[in-house]
Design a protein around this motif. Structure first.
Motif, short mmCIF file in Angstrom:
data_model
loop_
_atom_site.label_atom_id
_atom_site.label_comp_id
_atom_site.label_asym_id
_atom_site.label_seq_id
_atom_site.Cartn_x
_atom_site.Cartn_y
_atom_site.Cartn_z
N MET A 178 -9.38 36.53 104.76
CA MET A 178 -8.81 37.23 106.03
C MET A 178 -8.52 35.81 106.89
SD MET A 178 -10.48 39.95 108.84
CE MET A 178 -10.00 41.35 108.00
N HIS A 179 -9.41 35.11 107.07
CA HIS A 179 -9.31 33.93 107.92
C HIS A 179 -9.08 32.66 106.96
CE1 HIS A 179 -9.31 35.99 111.84
NE2 HIS A 179 -10.32 36.54 111.29
N ASP A 239 -14.11 42.47 100.33
CA ASP A 239 -12.74 42.91 100.92
C ASP A 239 -12.20 41.88 102.13
OD1 ASP A 239 -15.26 44.19 102.56
OD2 ASP A 239 -13.70 44.13 103.95
N ARG A 240 -13.11 41.14 102.80
CA ARG A 240 -12.77 40.02 103.60
C ARG A 240 -12.11 38.76 102.54
NH1 ARG A 240 -14.16 40.50 109.06
NH2 ARG A 240 -14.44 42.95 109.43
N VAL A 248 -15.90 27.65 112.68
CA VAL A 248 -16.78 26.73 111.53
C VAL A 248 -16.35 26.65 110.35
CG1 VAL A 248 -19.31 26.43 110.78
CG2 VAL A 248 -18.72 26.66 113.18
N ALA A 249 -16.23 27.80 109.75
CA ALA A 249 -16.04 28.01 108.21
C ALA A 249 -14.56 27.30 107.89
CB ALA A 249 -15.91 29.25 107.99
N GLN A 250 -13.43 27.30 108.81
CA GLN A 250 -12.53 26.87 108.72
C GLN A 250 -12.46 25.08 108.91
OE1 GLN A 250 -10.14 28.72 111.68
NE2 GLN A 250 -9.40 30.21 110.12
N HIS A 251 -13.29 24.65 109.75
CA HIS A 251 -13.09 23.37 110.31
C HIS A 251 -14.21 22.38 110.05
CE1 HIS A 251 -9.43 24.52 112.06
NE2 HIS A 251 -9.96 25.57 112.68
N TRP A 252 -15.25 22.94 109.84
CA TRP A 252 -16.68 22.06 109.44
C TRP A 252 -16.54 21.75 108.02
CZ3 TRP A 252 -20.30 21.45 113.30
CH2 TRP A 252 -21.38 20.86 113.19
N ASN A 288 -7.00 32.36 119.86
CA ASN A 288 -7.37 33.26 118.64
C ASN A 288 -7.75 32.18 117.43
OD1 ASN A 288 -7.12 35.53 119.88
ND2 ASN A 288 -4.59 35.67 119.59
N VAL A 289 -8.19 33.02 116.51
CA VAL A 289 -8.43 32.40 115.03
C VAL A 289 -7.39 32.64 114.18
CG1 VAL A 289 -10.01 32.32 113.08
CG2 VAL A 289 -11.14 32.92 115.32
N TRP A 290 -6.71 31.70 113.74
CA TRP A 290 -5.44 31.60 112.96
C TRP A 290 -5.95 30.72 111.82
CZ3 TRP A 290 -3.03 35.47 114.72
CH2 TRP A 290 -2.90 35.68 116.12
N PRO A 291 -5.26 31.28 110.46
CA PRO A 291 -4.13 32.42 110.42
C PRO A 291 -5.25 33.67 110.20
CG PRO A 291 -4.16 30.67 108.46
CD PRO A 291 -5.47 30.26 109.28
N LEU A 292 -4.53 34.97 110.16
CA LEU A 292 -5.27 36.11 110.03
C LEU A 292 -4.66 37.01 109.05
CD1 LEU A 292 -7.12 38.44 111.04
CD2 LEU A 292 -5.58 38.78 112.97
N VAL A 293 -5.21 37.52 107.96
CA VAL A 293 -4.38 38.60 107.19
C VAL A 293 -4.89 40.02 107.89
CG1 VAL A 293 -4.58 39.65 105.05
CG2 VAL A 293 -4.89 37.39 105.24
N PRO A 294 -3.81 40.67 108.30
CA PRO A 294 -3.81 41.98 109.05
C PRO A 294 -4.57 43.00 108.15
CG PRO A 294 -1.48 40.88 109.43
CD PRO A 294 -2.21 40.49 108.18
#
Length: 584
Positions: free
Chosen positions: A252-253, A277-278, A393-397, A540-546
């Motif tokens: 999702m992110h 599912d995420r 944190v998950a995206q950038h650490w 906002n947090v991007w990307p995002l899967v709707p």
């Protein structure tokens, strides 16, 4: 020697050195037994804090975490932390007091059927009816918590059992952990054959890699096979963030390179992941062209959500070790072929989709702050709360070890971060531990600042404050036509004043040009410290899967705007050839 004193000695025999809890009426005999014991008891300020601290202790160390509470509200306050441990496979033993056996079933003061309450969220529950049952129960509780897929176990102890004479009981002897079976040899051959014929293979690694002590084996497999890899939230660190073949987090992110590669691959090699599912987005459209090789310890996960073409059910470390030589040979034989082209496409996409940190403006850009902090504290254990900051944190650490990333993955429990960080600090006093929280999550267990201050734990807290429930606000903006409902936190208290009241050093930053000095000041503190960071509420947090979309259908306005700005300006049509190029 009563039951409570025997239990204290049994915990020590099991290797327990630290436990987290809060006393009360029915657990008093056990607390009396702790008096003078070698066990270190950490007094938290809320039982949920005890469960999350034991949880963080176990996640960071791989050992069994132990929490203790009294009956009734004490036991029920543990429930969220127990559920979190169950859903994220964390080894934990929860010990609760209970009313005397003669009063059970009478609605006695603080009586609660915690045995029944927790049945769906533990590997097993025990209710002691006699002191003679304790040796079997304690041994089984720790064996079950550690064995196979780890998880929490509950021991409910009536007060009279704690007080009963235990002088006849033998000294406690821990039970061996169940051996982990190896996968059948035939399953290796099936998996290797599928991998050999794949032109666009991809590795999909999850939290089971760390749980199975298979990090080194996983890295050797990726290195040997030269197959690009994507990771789940709980798999982060299984490959170092800067590893060439690490495409990043999917889902999702997740980032665009990871998600697009998953959607285009023709073989998915799933290692210790469960098609959450995420991670998958719309499951029916997840990796639509891929066959599946699934390696997992838990047979219940194989084929649960996605049919597999080769199932490798057994010890992950041995499974990866068995597959690596064949895959290494395949890679050497296929240099320059279709697989090399596929790898080049994935790596080029990774370069093209790399995040940017040059956000304009004077305000603090949270991703840039977190990336910089990860550079300043490269060996830190990071405990997150839940929300936008968790995804940043998950995206950038830049994680290099999955046990350094403590996050409430499956349950998504706000209030997890600070007590989990306390637990992680106590399992290794020399470790550098950082809690990243949001203003919504932080107030859920803010009282644990008292715990950090009392024990002078050098936990550093980065509090990202947008004066809103950020993730809920983002969804209301995107999917509820900006009908903002109950997300306003503009009346937040002065967090620096709160920290100071607890005796914790506090700093504030709200300008991008002050971030470096603020981070340095926080990290230089010897004891606990809090850095309050004011950020833009609209970020906002991007990307995002709707919702109900596949992972290729990502929303990412920031990337789209950057691409538009970088594109060359169109040349006006000024001759017949150009005019023909313009559709009528």
């Amino acid at each position: 020697m009563n039951g409570a004193r025997w239990l204290a000695q049994a915990l020590a025999a099991e290797g327990v050195d630290t436990l987290f809890g809060y006393p009360g009426g029915t657990i008093m005999p056990f607390y009396d037994a702790l008096h003078g014991s070698d066990l270190k008891h950490v007094l938290v300020r809320h039982e949920q804090g005890a469960a999350f601290a034991a949880n963080g202790y176990a996640r960071a160390s791989g050992r069994v975490g132990v929490c203790v509470a009294t009956s009734g509200p004490g036991a029920s306050n543990l429930v969220t932390g127990i559920a979190d441990a169950m859903l994220d496979s964390v080894p934990m033993v929860a010990i609760t007091g209970q009313v005397p056996t003669g009063l059970m079933g009478t609605d006695a003061f603080q009586e609660l059927d915690v045995f029944g309450m927790t049945l769906p969220i533990v590997k097993h529950s025990f209710l002691a009816r006699s002191v003679d049952e304790l040796p079997r129960m304690v041994g089984e509780a720790f064996r079950l918590a550690r064995s196979g897929r780890p998880g929490p176990v509950l021991i409910d102890l009536p007060k009279d059992v704690q007080n009963a004479d235990a002088s006849h009981l033998p000294a406690h002897a821990p039970l061996p952990t169940d051996p982990v079976p190896a996968a059948p040899d035939a399953s290796y051959h099936e998996a290797a054959a599928l991998i050999a014929h794949a032109r666009k293979p991809l590795v999909y690694g999850g939290g089971g890699i760390a749980l199975g002590d298979a990090v080194d084996a996983f890295r050797a497999f990726v290195e040997g096979s030269q197959i690009p890899a994507v990771l789940t939230l709980k798999g982060l660190g299984a490959l170092p963030a800067d590893h060439l073949l690490n495409l990043g987090m999917l889902g999702m992110h997740g980032n665009r390179a990871a998600n697009m590669s998953v959607q285009e691959c023709d073989l998915l090699i799933v290692v210790g992941a469960r098609f959450d599912d995420r991670a998958t987005g719309k499951l029916a459209e997840f990796a639509p062209n891929a066959r599946v090789v699934h390696l997992d310890l838990d047979p219940a996960e194989i084929g649960k959500l996605r049919a597999v073409d080769a199932a490798v059910n057994g010890d992950l470390r041995r499974s990866l070790d068995a597959l690596t030589p064949a895959c290494t040979a395949q890679t050497q034989a296929r240099n320059g072929g279709a697989r090399r082209t596929w790898r080049d496409i994935c790596l080029q996409r990774k370069r093209d989709c790399a995040p940017r940190y040059d956000a304009p403006g004077e305000t603090v850009y949270a991703p840039a702050l977190l990336k910089r902090l990860s550079e300043l504290a490269p060996k830190a254990v990071v405990a997150c709360d839940v929300g936008q900051h968790q995804m940043w944190v998950a995206q950038h650490w830049r994680f290099d070890d999955p046990r350094k990333h403590l996050t409430s993955g499956a349950l998504g429990a706000m209030g997890f971060g600070l007590p989990a960080a306390i637990g992680a600090q106590l399992q290794d006093p020399a470790a550098q531990v950082i809690c990243v929280s949001g203003d919504g999550s932080f107030l859920m267990n803010v009282q644990e600042l008292a715990t950090a201050a009392r024990y002078r734990l050098p936990v550093k807290i980065v509090l990202l404050d947008n004066q809103a429930l950020g993730m809920v606000r983002q969804w209301q903006e995107l999917f509820f036509e900006r009908r903002y409902s109950e997300i306003d936190l503009s009346d937040n208290p002065d967090f620096c004043a709160i920290a100071a009241a607890f005796g914790v050093a506090a700093f504030h930053v709200e300008r991008a040009d002050a971030v470096e000095d603020a981070l340095a000041a926080m990290l230089a503190c010897e004891g606990p410290a809090l850095l309050h960071v004011a950020i833009d509420q609209q970020a906002n947090v991007w990307p995002l899967v709707p919702p109900n979309s596949n992972n290729a259908q990502m929303l990412d306005p920031e990337a789209d705007a950057a691409a538009t700005a970088a594109a060359p300006s169109p040349t006006p049509a000024n001759d017949k050839e150009d005019a023909h190029a313009i559709p009528a």
